[in-house]
Write a protein that holds these residues in place. Structure first.
Motif, PDB file in Angstrom:
ATOM      1  N   GLY A  83       0.815  -1.228   0.000  1.00  0.00           N
ATOM      2  CA  GLY A  83       0.000   0.000   0.000  1.00  0.00           C
ATOM      3  C   GLY A  83       0.842   1.269   0.000  1.00  0.00           C
ATOM      4  N   LEU A  84       2.166   1.123   0.167  1.00  0.00           N
ATOM      5  CA  LEU A  84       3.000   2.331   0.265  1.00  0.00           C
ATOM      6  C   LEU A  84       3.413   2.840  -1.121  1.00  0.00           C
ATOM      7  CD1 LEU A  84       5.332   1.253   3.217  1.00  0.00           C
ATOM      8  CD2 LEU A  84       3.302   2.725   3.290  1.00  0.00           C
ATOM      9  N   THR A  85       3.479   4.180  -1.241  1.00  0.00           N
ATOM     10  CA  THR A  85       3.884   4.739  -2.536  1.00  0.00           C
ATOM     11  C   THR A  85       5.048   5.726  -2.344  1.00  0.00           C
ATOM     12  OG1 THR A  85       2.154   6.399  -2.286  1.00  0.00           O
ATOM     13  CG2 THR A  85       1.621   4.515  -3.674  1.00  0.00           C
ATOM     14  N   ASP A  86       5.708   5.639  -1.170  1.00  0.00           N
ATOM     15  CA  ASP A  86       6.840   6.548  -0.962  1.00  0.00           C
ATOM     16  C   ASP A  86       8.034   6.080  -1.793  1.00  0.00           C
ATOM     17  OD1 ASP A  86       8.683   4.865   1.084  1.00  0.00           O
ATOM     18  OD2 ASP A  86       6.549   4.553   1.469  1.00  0.00           O
ATOM     19  N   LYS A  87       9.062   6.902  -1.843  1.00  0.00           N
ATOM     20  CA  LYS A  87      10.251   6.631  -2.677  1.00  0.00           C
ATOM     21  C   LYS A  87      10.864   5.276  -2.354  1.00  0.00           C
ATOM     22  CE  LYS A  87      12.296   9.164  -5.850  1.00  0.00           C
ATOM     23  NZ  LYS A  87      11.084   9.190  -6.561  1.00  0.00           N
ATOM     24  N   GLU A  88      10.984   4.987  -1.029  1.00  0.00           N
ATOM     25  CA  GLU A  88      11.661   3.751  -0.617  1.00  0.00           C
ATOM     26  C   GLU A  88      10.893   2.511  -1.112  1.00  0.00           C
ATOM     27  OE1 GLU A  88      12.437   3.770   3.600  1.00  0.00           O
ATOM     28  OE2 GLU A  88      13.031   1.634   3.465  1.00  0.00           O
ATOM     29  N   ALA A  89       9.559   2.562  -0.948  1.00  0.00           N
ATOM     30  CA  ALA A  89       8.731   1.430  -1.388  1.00  0.00           C
ATOM     31  C   ALA A  89       8.854   1.262  -2.911  1.00  0.00           C
ATOM     32  CB  ALA A  89       7.281   1.670  -0.991  1.00  0.00           C
ATOM     33  N   GLU A  90       8.839   2.386  -3.614  1.00  0.00           N
ATOM     34  CA  GLU A  90       8.955   2.318  -5.081  1.00  0.00           C
ATOM     35  C   GLU A  90      10.303   1.766  -5.513  1.00  0.00           C
ATOM     36  OE1 GLU A  90       5.903   5.824  -6.585  1.00  0.00           O
ATOM     37  OE2 GLU A  90       8.033   6.030  -7.036  1.00  0.00           O
ATOM     38  N   GLU A  91      11.369   2.226  -4.816  1.00  0.00           N
ATOM     39  CA  GLU A  91      12.725   1.747  -5.165  1.00  0.00           C
ATOM     40  C   GLU A  91      12.802   0.229  -5.036  1.00  0.00           C
ATOM     41  OE1 GLU A  91      15.158   3.319  -6.469  1.00  0.00           O
ATOM     42  OE2 GLU A  91      14.264   5.318  -6.315  1.00  0.00           O
ATOM     43  N   LYS A  92      12.194  -0.315  -3.979  1.00  0.00           N
ATOM     44  CA  LYS A  92      12.233  -1.767  -3.750  1.00  0.00           C
ATOM     45  C   LYS A  92      11.569  -2.493  -4.909  1.00  0.00           C
ATOM     46  CE  LYS A  92      12.051  -2.134   1.243  1.00  0.00           C
ATOM     47  NZ  LYS A  92      11.037  -2.188   2.286  1.00  0.00           N
ATOM     48  N   ARG A  93      10.415  -1.972  -5.340  1.00  0.00           N
ATOM     49  CA  ARG A  93       9.674  -2.623  -6.426  1.00  0.00           C
ATOM     50  C   ARG A  93      10.456  -2.532  -7.737  1.00  0.00           C
ATOM     51  NH1 ARG A  93       4.862  -0.765  -3.356  1.00  0.00           N
ATOM     52  NH2 ARG A  93       4.753   1.231  -4.412  1.00  0.00           N
ATOM     53  N   LEU A  94      11.105  -1.362  -7.941  1.00  0.00           N
ATOM     54  CA  LEU A  94      11.865  -1.194  -9.186  1.00  0.00           C
ATOM     55  C   LEU A  94      13.062  -2.142  -9.218  1.00  0.00           C
ATOM     56  CD1 LEU A  94      11.636   2.694  -9.374  1.00  0.00           C
ATOM     57  CD2 LEU A  94      10.676   1.107 -11.033  1.00  0.00           C
ATOM     58  N   ALA A  95      13.739  -2.276  -8.046  1.00  0.00           N
ATOM     59  CA  ALA A  95      14.935  -3.133  -8.005  1.00  0.00           C
ATOM     60  C   ALA A  95      14.577  -4.597  -8.243  1.00  0.00           C
ATOM     61  CB  ALA A  95      15.629  -2.961  -6.656  1.00  0.00           C
ATOM     62  N   ASP A  96      13.383  -5.005  -7.832  1.00  0.00           N
ATOM     63  CA  ASP A  96      12.994  -6.425  -7.922  1.00  0.00           C
ATOM     64  C   ASP A  96      12.129  -6.702  -9.164  1.00  0.00           C
ATOM     65  OD1 ASP A  96      13.079  -9.020  -6.801  1.00  0.00           O
ATOM     66  OD2 ASP A  96      11.063  -8.787  -6.009  1.00  0.00           O
ATOM     67  N   TYR A  97      12.183  -5.802 -10.172  1.00  0.00           N
ATOM     68  CA  TYR A  97      11.224  -5.911 -11.295  1.00  0.00           C
ATOM     69  C   TYR A  97      11.239  -7.296 -11.946  1.00  0.00           C
ATOM     70  CZ  TYR A  97      14.899  -5.845 -14.806  1.00  0.00           C
ATOM     71  OH  TYR A  97      15.971  -6.190 -15.574  1.00  0.00           O
ATOM     72  N   ASN A  98      12.416  -7.912 -12.073  1.00  0.00           N
ATOM     73  CA  ASN A  98      12.519  -9.150 -12.844  1.00  0.00           C
ATOM     74  C   ASN A  98      11.789 -10.298 -12.132  1.00  0.00           C
ATOM     75  OD1 ASN A  98      13.561 -11.680 -13.855  1.00  0.00           O
ATOM     76  ND2 ASN A  98      15.071 -10.496 -14.991  1.00  0.00           N
ATOM     77  N   GLU A  99      12.150 -10.523 -10.881  1.00  0.00           N
ATOM     78  CA  GLU A  99      11.518 -11.602 -10.109  1.00  0.00           C
ATOM     79  C   GLU A  99      10.037 -11.335  -9.889  1.00  0.00           C
ATOM     80  OE1 GLU A  99      12.369 -14.601  -9.725  1.00  0.00           O
ATOM     81  OE2 GLU A  99      13.106 -14.814  -7.674  1.00  0.00           O
ATOM     82  N   SER A 100       9.747 -10.064  -9.616  1.00  0.00           N
ATOM     83  CA  SER A 100       8.389  -9.689  -9.289  1.00  0.00           C
ATOM     84  C   SER A 100       7.460  -9.913 -10.500  1.00  0.00           C
ATOM     85  CB  SER A 100       8.397  -8.225  -8.848  1.00  0.00           C
ATOM     86  OG  SER A 100       7.121  -7.817  -8.561  1.00  0.00           O
TER      87      SER A 100
END
Ligand SMILES: CC(C)=CCC[C@@H](C)[C@H]1CC[C@H]2C3=C(CC[C@]12C)[C@@]1(C)CC[C@H](O)C[C@@H]1CC3
Ligand code: SAM
Length: 401
Positions: A83-100
């Motif tokens: 549910g988070l949309t802050d920079k840190e949460a977004e960075e995590k999602r961007l870094a894990d794009y392949n597996e995710s």
């Protein structure tokens, strides 16, 4: 064209496709150890989760999953969606794009096929035209815009289970390499190509579109349908497309973007974008401006830029997700329309709830259905308010020098 020339052409095509896919496989062998390990792990995981038989589709396929692996796949996908949309949460999602993204398509592919068919994209809808005709026409239009011709060697970036590739190959008699990060979808795409007698004209291969295994200047044309929005950064994927395209070659794409009306600082707007992200496995939705700049910065000359959702069509692109019966154009669409509508989705989710409880449906099925519900809600809201489009058409050329 005579049948002889067709088969001679097909023979030549097969060897070209074979050469490219084996060269790509060879290049992949020389990849960084971490990337190789990731690929091997993903392949083994997909085999364990889905098994060997890819001929089952939809809900029937869902029932034959390995239950432990399904549980792991769902939690792998949902772990970054808090549910988070802050920079840190977004960075995590961007870094894990392949597996995710790999996990997302491991768990949604059967749902997509059950509800939508084998072309995983939206379309424009015209009065009197049924769902499948609209889907095929939307694909033909992109092939036409890209100028795909008989015998062209074409790359389909993020090819799904190959619905568009099969249609475009039939429409133009071109040869297609489909690139995909999801092992289950690749197997399915190759299975369907053989089933429909198109395997001489196409190959589906594993790879990450952010770092492709093809040589420079390989393809005559490249297209991407509602796939490059999974990239953590658009310039990364567009630059790779630019590299593998021959000079003077054309790239045509239906891109998912937030429109110029979207305001990232408006909470209601950001909620719509987040629903689209979480439900569609997208680390971050980018704006139209970002997409256009990324194309130019990658070296492309933009020949055409048009939001096809803005065309004022009498039937909106998101209509199958609304449950608005007045838009349905053909009796043959009743089944599809019911499954995609709000009521149909509600019934599917609750049916799965019962089956998951009694151990027939794999654990996590309801979580997946809920995620897809967020997608449907976000997409319809984004479409109605003109904040989002799934059909920003870009036609681009790689300059001759
Ligand atoms: C994820 C990207 C970039 C593109 C996919 C676009 C669409 C094909 C999907 C977006 C939301 C999906 C939903 C379904 C099918 C495929 C989509 C329309 C269902 C109708 C499948 C059946 C489920 O019970 C409900 C799903 C709602 C969302
Ligand atoms: C919404 S589907 C569209 C599939 C296909 N273009 C169609 O219209 O049927 C998005 C596709 O992009 C693929 N994809 C996502 N991220 C990828 C990546 N990093 N590299 C290669 N393919 C990727 C997914 O596996 C999926 O097949």
């Amino acid at each position: 064209m005579t049948s002889e020339s067709t088969s001679a052409n097909k023979f030549a095509n097969t060897s070209a496709l074979e050469n490219i896919s084996s060269a790509a496989a060879k290049k992949a062998e020389g990849l960084d150890e971490n990337v190789q390990n990731l690929r091997n792990r993903q392949n083994k995981f997909a085999e364990n989760l889905h098994g060997d038989d890819v001929s089952k589709t939809g809900i029937r396929a869902l029932f034959s999953k390995n239950k432990e692996a399904q549980k792991a796949a769902v939690s792998k996908y949902l772990k970054h969606w808090d549910g988070l949309t802050d920079k840190e949460a977004e960075e995590k999602r961007l870094a894990d794009y392949n597996e995710s993204t790999h996990s997302y398509y491991n768990v949604v592919t059967d749902f997509y096929e059950y509800g939508w068919g084998t072309s995983f994209h939206f379309s424009r809808y015209y009065p009197g035209e049924n769902f499948q005709q609209a889907t095929a026409r939307h694909e033909h239009y992109l092939a036409h815009q890209a100028g795909i011709e008989n015998g062209d060697l074409v790359l389909d970036v993020g090819c799904g289970v190959g619905g568009p590739a099969r249609e475009i190959a039939r429409f133009t008699n071109c040869n297609i390499i489909g690139l995909n990060n999801n092992d289950y979808q690749i197997k399915k795409a190759n299975h369907y190509a053989a089933k429909f007698g198109l395997d001489a004209q196409m190959r589906f291969v594993k790879g990450d579109f952010m770092n492709m295994d093809f040589e420079d200047n390989t393809f005559d044309k490249v297209y991407a349908i509602e796939a490059t929005c999974h990239a953590p950064e658009l310039k990364g994927v567009y630059s790779e497309i630019f590299r593998v395209l021959k000079p003077n070659g054309v790239f045509a794409v239906y891109e998912w973007v937030m429109t110029d009306k979207y305001d990232e600082n408006n909470e209601a707007h950001r909620k719509i974008a987040y629903d689209i992200e979480v439900g569609d496995g997208i680390p971050k939705m980018f704006s139209r401006e970002v997409a256009a700049k990324a194309l130019i910065d990658s070296g492309f000359e933009i020949l055409k830029e048009e939001d096809l959702a803005k065309a004022d069509d009498p039937i909106p692109w998101y209509y199958p997700l609304t449950g608005d019966w007045k838009y349905m154009q053909s009796i043959s669409d009743i089944g599809t329309f019911f499954r995609t509508s709000f009521v149909g989705r509600f019934i599917t989710t609750n049916f799965l709830r019962v089956l998951e409880k009694v151990g027939v449906a794999p654990p996590g099925s309801v979580d997946v259905a809920n995620s897809l519900e967020s997608a449907a809600v976000g997409l319809v809201a984004g479409g109605k308010e003109g904040l989002f489009t799934p059909m920003m058409l870009y036609v681009c050329r790689k300059p001759a020098n």
